[in-house]
Write a protein that holds these residues in place. Sequence first.
Motif: not given
Length: 90
Positions: A22-29, A37-43
Amino acid sequence: MRHRADNNQSNIVRLLRTIPGVSVQVLSQVGDDCPDLLVGHNHKNFLFEIKRPKGQLTTGQKEWHGKWRGQVAVVKFLDDAIRIINGGKQ
């Protein structure tokens, strides 16, 4: 308008980042009612709006969600995010 993160967001982000694959990019700002959040998992990518357990979407967030033509979900607990990532519905 800048978005203020809900107080459970940092905990959900921290726990999501411990899940293998799992990858996580915080977008709240980003603002403009963009999800937190933008969360990636299994493409696959997932947009999550983090809310406190009794929290509700603002009018602007409801409009953003209504206009978005991709996946977006409200997440109040880590289990919500995991269920969605694993193919479950909100």
